[in-house]
Scaffold this motif. Structure first.
Motif, short mmCIF file in Angstrom:
data_model
loop_
_atom_site.label_atom_id
_atom_site.label_comp_id
_atom_site.label_asym_id
_atom_site.label_seq_id
_atom_site.Cartn_x
_atom_site.Cartn_y
_atom_site.Cartn_z
N LEU A 226 0.82 -1.21 0.00
CA LEU A 226 0.00 0.00 0.00
C LEU A 226 0.86 1.26 0.00
O LEU A 226 1.88 1.33 0.69
N SER A 227 0.42 2.24 -0.75
CA SER A 227 1.09 3.54 -0.75
C SER A 227 0.03 4.62 -0.68
O SER A 227 -1.14 4.40 -1.02
N LEU A 228 0.43 5.80 -0.24
CA LEU A 228 -0.52 6.91 -0.14
C LEU A 228 -1.10 7.28 -1.50
O LEU A 228 -2.32 7.45 -1.62
N PRO A 229 -0.29 7.40 -2.58
CA PRO A 229 -0.87 7.72 -3.89
C PRO A 229 -1.88 6.67 -4.36
O PRO A 229 -2.92 7.02 -4.92
N ALA A 230 -1.56 5.38 -4.14
CA ALA A 230 -2.48 4.32 -4.56
C ALA A 230 -3.77 4.38 -3.76
O ALA A 230 -4.86 4.17 -4.29
N LEU A 231 -3.64 4.65 -2.47
CA LEU A 231 -4.82 4.76 -1.60
C LEU A 231 -5.69 5.93 -2.04
O LEU A 231 -6.91 5.81 -2.13
N ALA A 232 -5.06 7.07 -2.32
CA ALA A 232 -5.80 8.25 -2.76
C ALA A 232 -6.48 8.00 -4.10
O ALA A 232 -7.62 8.42 -4.32
N ASP A 233 -5.80 7.29 -4.98
CA ASP A 233 -6.39 6.97 -6.29
C ASP A 233 -7.61 6.07 -6.12
O ASP A 233 -8.62 6.24 -6.82
N ASN A 234 -7.53 5.13 -5.19
CA ASN A 234 -8.66 4.24 -4.91
C ASN A 234 -9.87 5.02 -4.41
O ASN A 234 -11.01 4.74 -4.77
N ILE A 235 -9.62 6.04 -3.60
CA ILE A 235 -10.68 6.83 -3.01
C ILE A 235 -11.11 7.97 -3.93
O ILE A 235 -12.13 8.61 -3.70
N LYS A 236 -10.32 8.20 -4.98
CA LYS A 236 -10.60 9.27 -5.95
C LYS A 236 -10.41 10.65 -5.33
O LYS A 236 -11.28 11.53 -5.41
N THR A 237 -9.26 10.85 -4.70
CA THR A 237 -8.94 12.16 -4.16
C THR A 237 -7.45 12.42 -4.33
O THR A 237 -6.71 11.56 -4.80
N ASN A 238 -7.00 13.59 -3.93
CA ASN A 238 -5.60 13.99 -4.04
C ASN A 238 -4.79 13.45 -2.87
O ASN A 238 -5.24 13.53 -1.72
N PRO A 239 -3.60 12.89 -3.12
CA PRO A 239 -2.78 12.32 -2.02
C PRO A 239 -2.49 13.32 -0.91
O PRO A 239 -2.54 12.97 0.28
N ASP A 240 -2.18 14.58 -1.27
CA ASP A 240 -1.87 15.58 -0.25
C ASP A 240 -3.09 15.87 0.61
O ASP A 240 -2.99 16.01 1.84
N TYR A 241 -4.27 15.95 -0.02
CA TYR A 241 -5.49 16.22 0.74
C TYR A 241 -5.84 15.03 1.64
O TYR A 241 -6.21 15.21 2.80
N LEU A 242 -5.68 13.82 1.11
CA LEU A 242 -5.95 12.63 1.92
C LEU A 242 -5.01 12.58 3.11
O LEU A 242 -5.42 12.24 4.22
N SER A 243 -3.75 12.91 2.88
CA SER A 243 -2.76 12.91 3.96
C SER A 243 -3.17 13.88 5.08
O SER A 243 -3.06 13.56 6.27
N LYS A 244 -3.67 15.05 4.68
CA LYS A 244 -4.12 16.04 5.68
C LYS A 244 -5.32 15.53 6.46
O LYS A 244 -5.42 15.72 7.67
N CYS A 245 -6.26 14.87 5.77
CA CYS A 245 -7.45 14.32 6.43
C CYS A 245 -7.04 13.26 7.46
O CYS A 245 -7.54 13.24 8.59
N ILE A 246 -6.15 12.37 7.05
CA ILE A 246 -5.70 11.30 7.95
C ILE A 246 -4.99 11.88 9.16
O ILE A 246 -5.22 11.47 10.30
N LYS A 247 -4.12 12.85 8.91
CA LYS A 247 -3.36 13.46 10.00
C LYS A 247 -4.29 14.17 10.99
O LYS A 247 -4.14 14.05 12.21
N LYS A 248 -5.28 14.88 10.45
CA LYS A 248 -6.21 15.61 11.31
C LYS A 248 -7.06 14.66 12.15
O LYS A 248 -7.29 14.91 13.33
N ASP A 249 -7.52 13.57 11.54
CA ASP A 249 -8.43 12.65 12.23
C ASP A 249 -7.72 11.69 13.17
O ASP A 249 -8.31 11.24 14.16
N THR A 250 -6.48 11.31 12.85
CA THR A 250 -5.80 10.27 13.62
C THR A 250 -4.60 10.76 14.42
O THR A 250 -4.14 10.07 15.32
N GLY A 251 -4.10 11.95 14.05
CA GLY A 251 -2.90 12.45 14.71
C GLY A 251 -1.63 11.81 14.19
O GLY A 251 -0.55 12.02 14.73
N MET A 252 -1.77 11.01 13.13
CA MET A 252 -0.62 10.30 12.54
C MET A 252 -0.59 10.51 11.04
O MET A 252 -1.62 10.75 10.41
N GLY A 253 0.61 10.39 10.47
CA GLY A 253 0.74 10.37 9.03
C GLY A 253 0.36 9.00 8.50
O GLY A 253 0.23 8.04 9.26
N PHE A 254 0.20 8.90 7.19
CA PHE A 254 -0.20 7.62 6.58
C PHE A 254 0.77 6.50 6.91
O PHE A 254 0.35 5.40 7.29
#
Length: 247
Positions: free
Chosen positions: A159-187
Motif C-alpha cells: 500500500l502507498s498513499l498515492p495508490a490509496l488516494a487513487d482508490n478513493i478518488k482524491t488527491n494524495p496531499d489532501y488525503l494525507s491532511k485528512c488522515i493526520k487531522k483525524d488520527t494524529g498520525m501520518g499515513f
C-alpha cells in the motif's frame, strides 16, 4: 442482504436485476425502480443494506436519493453507476458517504468485484476504533474512514498513499491532511501501527517466526519490521513471542 436497484434505463434496470439474481442469489431485491421518488418510498418501507443508484433519475437525482437514504439508513452501502465521470460528481458522492463510483460502460466483473467488497465490508465492526484501538477517536472525515477500511482489508499488500488516494478518488496531499487531522498520525505511521497490531496477534497465536510474520503483515524489510515492533510495543518481536507462546 436487502438490495435496492435504481436505474431509469429499462434495459439497464433489467440487466442489473438479472445480474444480481444470477450472481448473488442470496440477496433480496426489495425494489428495482426507475425514479428517485419510488426509491425513497421503498427506503421508507424496507431496511436496505446495499443500493445501486444511477445519477440521472426522474423526479429526484441519484445523489439526492443517496443522501436521503444514508440519513434513513446510516449503515447503507451505496454504489453509484453513472455515465458521468466528472470529479465534481465523485467528490460529492464521497462526501455523502457513497462507497464506490462505477462509470458506464463497465464490465460485469468490475461490478461483481465492487459488490463483493461491499459485502465483506459489512463484516467490519461498526466502530473503526475497534479495528484501530490506538486511534484517539472515531474519524470524522469520510476520506479517512474509507482509507481505514482499505488499510484494514489490504494492509498486507504494498500500500502507498498515492495508490490509496487513487482508490478513493482524491488527491494524495489532501488525503494525507485528512488522515493526520483525524488520527494524529501520518499515513506511514498509521499503516505501520496497524501492521504491528496484526503482527502481535500472529506472534501470540501461531508458530510463525518474526521474519515470516513481517512478510505476512506487509513488511518487505524485516529489519524495518523489527524496529517498528520495538518502537510500538516496547519489546522485540522475539521477546513478545516468547512471552506469549513460551518459545
Amino acid at each position: 442482504m436487502n438490495i435496492l436497484i435504481v436505474e431509469d434505463e429499462y434495459k439497464e434496470l433489467l440487466f442489473l436485476t438479472n445480474f444480481i439474481r444470477r450472481t448473488f442469489p442470496d440477496m433480496n431485491i426489495v425494489g428495482a425502480v426507475n425514479n428517485g421518488k419510488a426509491a425513497l418510498e421503498i427506503g421508507d418501507l424496507h431496511p436496505i443494506d446495499l443500493a445501486l443508484l444511477d445519477i440521472e433519475l426522474p423526479v429526484h437525482d441519484g445523489l439526492y436519493v443517496a443522501e436521503r437514504l444514508k440519513k434513513a439508513h446510516p449503515d447503507l452501502c451505496i454504489i453509484i453507476l453513472t455515465a458521468y465521470s466528472t470529479f465534481q460528481y465523485a467528490q460529492k458522492a464521497l462526501r455523502i458517504g457513497v462507497k464506490d463510483y462505477l462509470v458506464k460502460p463497465y464490465l460485469e466483473e468490475e461490478l461483481e468485484d465492487i459488490i463483493r467488497r461491499m459485502i465483506r465490508s459489512t463484516d467490519y465492526p461498526k466502530s473503526l476504533c475497534h479495528c484501530f484501538p490506538f486511534l484517539p477517536s472515531e474519524p470524522e472525515h469520510p476520506y479517512t474512514r474509507m482509507a481505514l477500511h482499505i488499510i484494514a482489508e489490504q494492509y498486507m499488500q504494498n500500500l502507498s498513499l498515492p495508490a490509496l488516494a487513487d482508490n478513493i478518488k482524491t488527491n494524495p496531499d489532501y488525503l494525507s491532511k485528512c488522515i493526520k487531522k483525524d488520527t494524529g498520525m501520518g499515513f506511514s505511521e498509521l499503516l505501520a501501527r496497524f501492521r504491528i497490531q496484526s503482527a502481535q496477534k500472529l506472534l501470540a497465536s501461531s508458530n510463525y517466526t518474526a521474519a515470516q510474520t513481517a512478510a505476512l503483515v506487509g513488511f518487505s524489510d524485516p529489519n524495518y519490521f523489527y524496529r517498528c515492533f520495538k518502537k510500538y510495543t516496547g519489546l522485540s518481536a522475539k521477546t513478545y513471542a516468547t512471552l506469549h507462546l513460551g518459545r
